[in-house]
Motif scaffolding. Structure first.
Motif, mmCIF file in Angstrom:
data_model
loop_
_atom_site.group_PDB
_atom_site.id
_atom_site.type_symbol
_atom_site.label_atom_id
_atom_site.label_comp_id
_atom_site.label_asym_id
_atom_site.label_seq_id
_atom_site.Cartn_x
_atom_site.Cartn_y
_atom_site.Cartn_z
ATOM 1 N N ASP A 274 0.810 -1.222 0.000
ATOM 2 C CA ASP A 274 0.000 0.000 0.000
ATOM 3 C C ASP A 274 0.840 1.267 0.000
ATOM 4 O O ASP A 274 0.360 2.333 -0.404
ATOM 5 N N VAL A 275 2.100 1.166 0.454
ATOM 6 C CA VAL A 275 2.935 2.364 0.565
ATOM 7 C C VAL A 275 4.211 2.235 -0.271
ATOM 8 O O VAL A 275 4.456 3.025 -1.176
ATOM 9 N N ILE A 276 5.029 1.230 0.044
ATOM 10 C CA ILE A 276 6.339 1.117 -0.607
ATOM 11 C C ILE A 276 6.196 0.791 -2.088
ATOM 12 O O ILE A 276 6.929 1.327 -2.924
ATOM 13 N N PHE A 277 5.254 -0.091 -2.429
ATOM 14 C CA PHE A 277 5.040 -0.448 -3.832
ATOM 15 C C PHE A 277 3.855 0.291 -4.428
ATOM 16 O O PHE A 277 3.302 -0.138 -5.456
ATOM 17 N N SER A 278 3.463 1.400 -3.840
ATOM 18 C CA SER A 278 2.335 2.162 -4.359
ATOM 19 C C SER A 278 2.739 2.892 -5.638
ATOM 20 O O SER A 278 3.833 3.462 -5.734
ATOM 21 N N ALA A 279 1.860 2.884 -6.615
ATOM 22 C CA ALA A 279 2.142 3.551 -7.886
ATOM 23 C C ALA A 279 2.074 5.063 -7.771
ATOM 24 O O ALA A 279 2.448 5.779 -8.708
ATOM 25 N N ASP A 280 1.633 5.595 -6.631
ATOM 26 C CA ASP A 280 1.503 7.041 -6.468
ATOM 27 C C ASP A 280 2.846 7.721 -6.229
ATOM 28 O O ASP A 280 2.950 8.939 -6.347
ATOM 29 N N ASN A 281 3.878 6.968 -5.861
ATOM 30 C CA ASN A 281 5.175 7.542 -5.531
ATOM 31 C C ASN A 281 6.153 7.276 -6.672
ATOM 32 O O ASN A 281 6.342 6.136 -7.085
ATOM 33 N N SER A 282 6.806 8.322 -7.159
ATOM 34 C CA SER A 282 7.719 8.178 -8.290
ATOM 35 C C SER A 282 8.986 7.411 -7.937
ATOM 36 O O SER A 282 9.683 6.915 -8.825
ATOM 37 N N VAL A 283 9.313 7.315 -6.631
ATOM 38 C CA VAL A 283 10.518 6.605 -6.216
ATOM 39 C C VAL A 283 10.258 5.098 -6.119
ATOM 40 O O VAL A 283 11.178 4.296 -6.228
ATOM 41 N N ASN A 284 9.020 4.704 -5.942
ATOM 42 C CA ASN A 284 8.699 3.311 -5.655
ATOM 43 C C ASN A 284 9.057 2.307 -6.739
ATOM 44 O O ASN A 284 9.290 1.144 -6.427
ATOM 45 N N PRO A 285 9.076 2.676 -8.042
ATOM 46 C CA PRO A 285 9.536 1.681 -9.010
ATOM 47 C C PRO A 285 10.917 1.127 -8.707
ATOM 48 O O PRO A 285 11.194 -0.038 -8.989
ATOM 49 N N VAL A 286 11.785 1.926 -8.103
ATOM 50 C CA VAL A 286 13.114 1.452 -7.740
ATOM 51 C C VAL A 286 13.007 0.392 -6.651
ATOM 52 O O VAL A 286 13.683 -0.641 -6.698
ATOM 53 N N HIS A 287 12.145 0.630 -5.649
ATOM 54 C CA HIS A 287 11.953 -0.351 -4.582
ATOM 55 C C HIS A 287 11.389 -1.662 -5.148
ATOM 56 O O HIS A 287 11.848 -2.755 -4.776
ATOM 57 N N ALA A 288 10.407 -1.556 -6.022
ATOM 58 C CA ALA A 288 9.808 -2.760 -6.609
ATOM 59 C C ALA A 288 10.812 -3.489 -7.500
ATOM 60 O O ALA A 288 10.869 -4.727 -7.504
ATOM 61 N N GLU A 289 11.610 -2.744 -8.241
ATOM 62 C CA GLU A 289 12.634 -3.352 -9.109
ATOM 63 C C GLU A 289 13.630 -4.163 -8.279
ATOM 64 O O GLU A 289 13.934 -5.318 -8.597
#
Length: 351
Positions: free
Chosen positions: A89-104
């Protein structure tokens, strides 16, 4: 490079490396305790950064395989399961531009963990992690879809291809025809796309497209029934044992088996004999391991010179002192070297 040199020399340890976490998120509207939420968020990212530090950097710095840090990858998976709401809900949320790095990063680490377990033959453990792995990958695909960042799109496609390779291998080993064939068709489409763009790397990719062309004598795989494709995949996978690198190590002193790969460290001299703890290391390195090292070193590495100075250089000096002309007295030389080391061990208290 400098940090890698310091790690290898022992000037710094892994525990001395601090992971810095930035507050790059917004609090949920229904958050009752902002302070507790921020602490939990930071704790989650520290777990990710610790795993990624070893996955991306320390393995290269030490010249080791990613297998060495299995426990950190498992800790990340366990943390995602225990705190799934914060992760998705937070770290992998699509609303944050930084999160793709965390998901990657998380996708790459979980994929490596699945590969480790599959190579070891632990298919049950691999399939336990697979749903979470695919859920994170799906979220990463959603983030990169239409993001306008070619580098992120390319990385996502590469990680999706890696996931398909894992699913093909798991499907063949289980066996699960539906999973294997579906993953195969997706992998083939990606390979054909790269070949059309001239970006296909033959050295790092398995080339299912070329292998199956030899089997079916054409590349119209959409016309081939699923049963035939699965038979071909099974044929190529027959006789393939789990990779030796994935086998758990056994302590050379107490013969205890490690729980996860990398729990038992290796002798710093021969880089082969494992030991289970710091307490065992003091005995193992100076007495037991050196005996095994001496008996396992090729004969050409020994010389007939068995003088005390040579023995001390061999036992405690640099590698350049441990070589010499091959002779027929290598066995006697090895025995004397072992006895000299044991004598030193007994007399060390008087020095």
């Amino acid at each position: 490079e400098e940090l890698g040199r310091m790690l290898r020399s022992g000037e710094v340890t892994e525990d001395q490396i601090t992971c810095v976490v930035q507050d790059d998120f917004s609090l949920p509207a229904d958050c009752d305790d902002p302070a507790a939420f921020v602490r939990s968020y930071r704790d989650r990212l520290i777990v990710l950064k610790q795993a990624h530090l070893r996955f991306e950097f320390l393995a290269r710095a030490y010249g080791q395989s990613n297998l060495e840090f299995e426990r950190y990858y498992r800790d990340l998976y366990d943390d995602i399961i225990a705190h799934r709401n914060i992760w998705f809900d937070v770290i992998f949320s699509a609303d944050n531009s930084v999160n793709p790095v965390h998901a990657e990063r998380t996708t790459g680490i979980l994929g490596t963990l699945c590969t480790i377990l599959r190579q070891r033959g632990d298919l049950e453990g691999c399939m336990e992690i697979m749903p979470t792995y695919m859920a994170v990958l799906e979220r990463y695909q959603q983030m990169t879809d239409g993001c306008g960042r070619p580098s992120q799109v390319e990385c996502c496609e590469g990680l999706t291809y890696k996931a398909n390779l894992i699913r093909i291998n798991c499907g063949v080993q289980l066996p699960d025809q539906k999973m294997a064939v579906r993953a195969f068709r997706d992998a083939i489409a990606y390979e054909k796309k790269l070949k059309a763009l001239g970006q296909y790397d033959v050295d790092s990719m398995p080339d299912f497209d070329g292998v199956m062309e030899v089997f079916f004598h054409h590349k119209r795989y959409e016309e081939v029934p699923d049963d035939d494709i699965f038979k071909a995949l099974t044929f190529f996978g027959e006789g393939r044992d789990p990779a030796p690198a994935g086998e758990l190590r056994v302590c050379g002193y107490c013969e205890s088996r490690e729980d996860m790969f990398g729990d038992h460290k290796k002798c710093s001299r021969c880089h082969e004999q494992p030991y289970c703890s710091k307490e065992v290391r003091s005995i193992f390195i100076f007495v037991l391991c050196f005996q095994k090292c001496a008996l396992s070193i090729p004969k050409r590495a020994y010389s007939a010179n068995t003088s005390p100075s040579f023995l001390l250089c061999f036992c405690f000096g640099s590698a350049k002192h441990r070589t010499g002309p091959a002779t027929n007295n290598c066995a006697e030389a090895r025995i004397i070297q072992i006895l000299a080391l044991r004598l030193f061990w007994k007399l060390r208290r008087y020095w």
